[in-house]
Design a protein around this motif. Structure first.
Motif, short mmCIF file in Angstrom:
data_model
loop_
_atom_site.label_atom_id
_atom_site.label_comp_id
_atom_site.label_asym_id
_atom_site.label_seq_id
_atom_site.Cartn_x
_atom_site.Cartn_y
_atom_site.Cartn_z
N PHE A 277 -11.78 50.63 2.43
CA PHE A 277 -13.01 51.38 2.15
C PHE A 277 -12.67 52.86 2.28
O PHE A 277 -12.34 53.32 3.36
N LEU A 278 -12.74 53.58 1.17
CA LEU A 278 -12.42 55.01 1.18
C LEU A 278 -13.64 55.81 0.76
O LEU A 278 -14.32 55.46 -0.21
N ASN A 279 -13.86 56.90 1.46
CA ASN A 279 -15.04 57.75 1.23
C ASN A 279 -14.60 59.21 1.17
O ASN A 279 -14.74 59.95 2.15
N PRO A 280 -14.05 59.66 0.04
CA PRO A 280 -13.56 61.04 -0.04
C PRO A 280 -14.70 62.05 -0.10
O PRO A 280 -15.81 61.75 -0.55
N HIS A 281 -14.40 63.27 0.34
CA HIS A 281 -15.36 64.37 0.26
C HIS A 281 -15.46 64.84 -1.19
O HIS A 281 -14.51 64.70 -1.97
N HIS A 282 -16.61 65.43 -1.54
CA HIS A 282 -16.81 65.81 -2.94
C HIS A 282 -15.92 66.96 -3.38
O HIS A 282 -15.85 67.25 -4.58
N VAL A 308 -13.14 49.14 -1.82
CA VAL A 308 -14.29 49.93 -2.24
C VAL A 308 -13.93 51.42 -2.21
O VAL A 308 -13.40 51.92 -1.21
N LEU A 309 -14.23 52.11 -3.30
CA LEU A 309 -14.15 53.57 -3.35
C LEU A 309 -15.59 54.09 -3.40
O LEU A 309 -16.29 53.90 -4.39
N PHE A 310 -16.02 54.70 -2.31
CA PHE A 310 -17.41 55.16 -2.18
C PHE A 310 -17.46 56.67 -2.40
O PHE A 310 -16.85 57.44 -1.66
N LEU A 311 -18.22 57.08 -3.40
CA LEU A 311 -18.40 58.50 -3.71
C LEU A 311 -19.83 58.88 -3.35
O LEU A 311 -20.77 58.60 -4.11
#
Length: 514
Positions: A277-282, A308-311
């Motif tokens: 599960f990755l949640n990169p900054h915008h 999951v790639l969570f934007l």
């Protein structure tokens, strides 16, 4: 005298065995490395000479030539230090040739002779096992990584002195040798399941949102959540991995290989046995998202492979950054072209996006929204049509009611939802046996026509929806794939109109805003 040491290198996600050929002969003193070495590989000359000197080995004034075969493949990294040093010692007859036969060596040398960990050990050892190598000598901090491959004996070394002593048959309790014990993947996976703290039971209300998440998890569909601030979008997205099917052994090794190449596997406990599960900054750049660099490395979309790639705050990402996702979402891979060759990284991930409907977050509630129509259109316009077209499910998060916030009744747990997801997954496994497809979302046009056949009544319904909603061919096929997943969750072998109507509702929200 000539010696040959087996080593390895990584190209993209694949690996190749490299033969380190060392020749020591009379002539003008020199030390050269050929075979398309990168700057790190060429610098191995200095590290090897100083490390051997500090370990009490003085190199004679002779001509030392090192060839890295196959010579037409570019070599980079510091993993050739140890095989070059051992190759020189073997060529000088200080180590018998029989001692290094059938043995793969990897490792970076410090100036004191210490062996330092390197990246990409897991894919190299897997390739070595496939090619018949049965013993690997690695830095002690990489020994557990080699031990993941049961067919190969993994031996960890602390320094070059312990390596030479081991190869000479002089191993003792104080030689700095660590035999890697086989890793029990089932035990690690069970421990990770026990350590999970996030649960869908924490989410109050938002039943429609949780239903959409269940459908997305069952078919591995891309999900877009739109709603005002504080409605639980991020909270739900972070709990998605808890209802996804667990990784199989092969998937676990595949994902762990990507993390090994990136140098992100530090111990056996960091082995990827649950979906990433990755949640990169915008503010992330396109290169960090897709991968690349002078020596190409995987980006976040490859690190999210099988997960999951969570934007979060989707419109805040640069439009050109989001558009990089177009091809990976279709092809399930990232291809990076460099002068040294083409590198392909897998990118089969589930994209989950969360966004507000306007800059203030309260549109279309005109009692609270203060944005002008132009500001709303401009904000929503940051998401390109092709990206929206690739989202299988678009769902709205409604504002929370006071009763939902203060209600102390626990919702349905992740384990209960996961049971239904796993039941639907089993149906897909039987349906796609032998096709290479895992989830409904992976179906191509041919598979949709084969596995998503509609009755006459259902076909007429979809014809009306296609015309009234002005669907593209891609959107039409995505509705059918989502409907197939909904039918699987209901235990139905056929796609009914009720399944199609729910799938259509998940596409209707984008017309409300766009």
């Amino acid at each position: 005298m000539l010696s040959t040491i087996t080593s390895g290198a990584v190209y993209g996600i694949h690996s190749c065995l490299i033969q380190v050929e060392v020749d020591v002969s009379q002539g003008l003193p020199c030390f050269q490395i050929v075979g398309l070495p990168g700057s790190e590989v060429r610098e191995a000359r200095e590290r090897v000479k100083v490390a051997l000197k500090n370990m009490g080995v003085k190199l004679p004034p002779m001509c030392i030539n090192v060839n890295l075969s196959p010579a037409d493949l570019p070599k980079s990294g510091t993993m050739f230090d140890l095989p070059v040093a051992v190759g020189i010692m073997t060529a000088l007859a200080k180590i018998p040739k029989e001692a290094v036969e059938g043995t793969l060596l990897l490792g970076e040398l410090g100036l004191s002779g210490e062996l330092k960990p390197v990246k990409g050990v897991l894919p190299i050892v897997r390739e070595a096992a496939r090619r018949g190598v049965r013993r690997c000598i690695l830095p002690v901090r990489n020994a557990w990584e080699g031990a993941l491959i049961q067919e190969v004996e993994s031996i960890g070394m602390e320094d070059i002195h312990s390596t030479i002593s081991f190869l000479m048959g002089e191993e003792s309790e104080n030689t700095g040798v660590c035999h890697g014990n086989p890793v029990n993947l089932e035990t690690i996976m069970r421990q990770e399941d026990e350590n999970k703290t996030l649960d869908f039971a924490d989410i109050s209300g938002q039943e429609g949102l949780k239903r959409a998440a269940e459908v997305a998890a069952a078919g591995f569909h891309h999900l877009l959540i739109i709603g005002p601030p504080g409605s639980g979008k991020t909270m739900l997205a972070r709990r998605l991995p808890t209802i996804l099917p667990p990784l199989s052994l092969e998937e676990s090794l595949e994902v762990s290989t990507i993390y090994s190449i990136s140098g992100l596997l530090q111990s056996a406990s960091s082995l990827k046995t649950s979906r990433p599960f990755l949640n990169p900054h915008h503010t992330i750049t396109g290169r960090a998202l897709a991968g690349g660099g002078r020596v190409p490395a995987p980006g976040l979309i490859s690190l999210a492979h099988r997960g999951v790639l969570f934007l979060d705050e989707l419109p805040e990402f640069k439009r050109e950054t989001l558009d990089i996702l177009r091809q990976p979402l279709e092809d399930k891979k990232v291809q990076i072209a460099r002068s040294s060759g083409n590198y392909i990284y897998p990118a089969d991930f589930m994209l989950v996006g969360a966004m507000n409907p306007c800059p203030c977050g309260f549109y279309p509630d005109m009692g609270r929204c203060r944005c002008t129509p132009y500001e709303v259109r401009r904000y929503l316009g940051r998401i390109s049509g092709p990206i929206l077209d690739r989202m299988d499910i678009c769902v709205e998060a409604v504002p929370m009611e006071f009763h939902d916030i203060t209600c102390h009744t626990a919702g349905e747990s992740s384990s209960d939802i996961r049971k239904r997801v796993m039941a639907a997954r089993e149906k897909q496994k039987e349906r796609f046996a032998g096709t290479g497809i895992q989830f409904n979302a992976d179906m191509g046009t041919g598979e949709v026509e084969k596995y998503c056949r509609l009755g006459s009544r259902e076909a007429q319904y979809m014809e009306r929806m296609f015309v009234s909603m002005q669907l593209s061919a891609r959107a039409y096929h995505r509705i059918l794939k989502v409907a197939r997943t909904i039918a699987d969750l209901e235990g139905s072998g056929e796609i009914r109109e009720i399944h199609l109507s729910e799938a259509v509702c998940y596409r209707g929200i984008d017309h409300k805003y766009w």
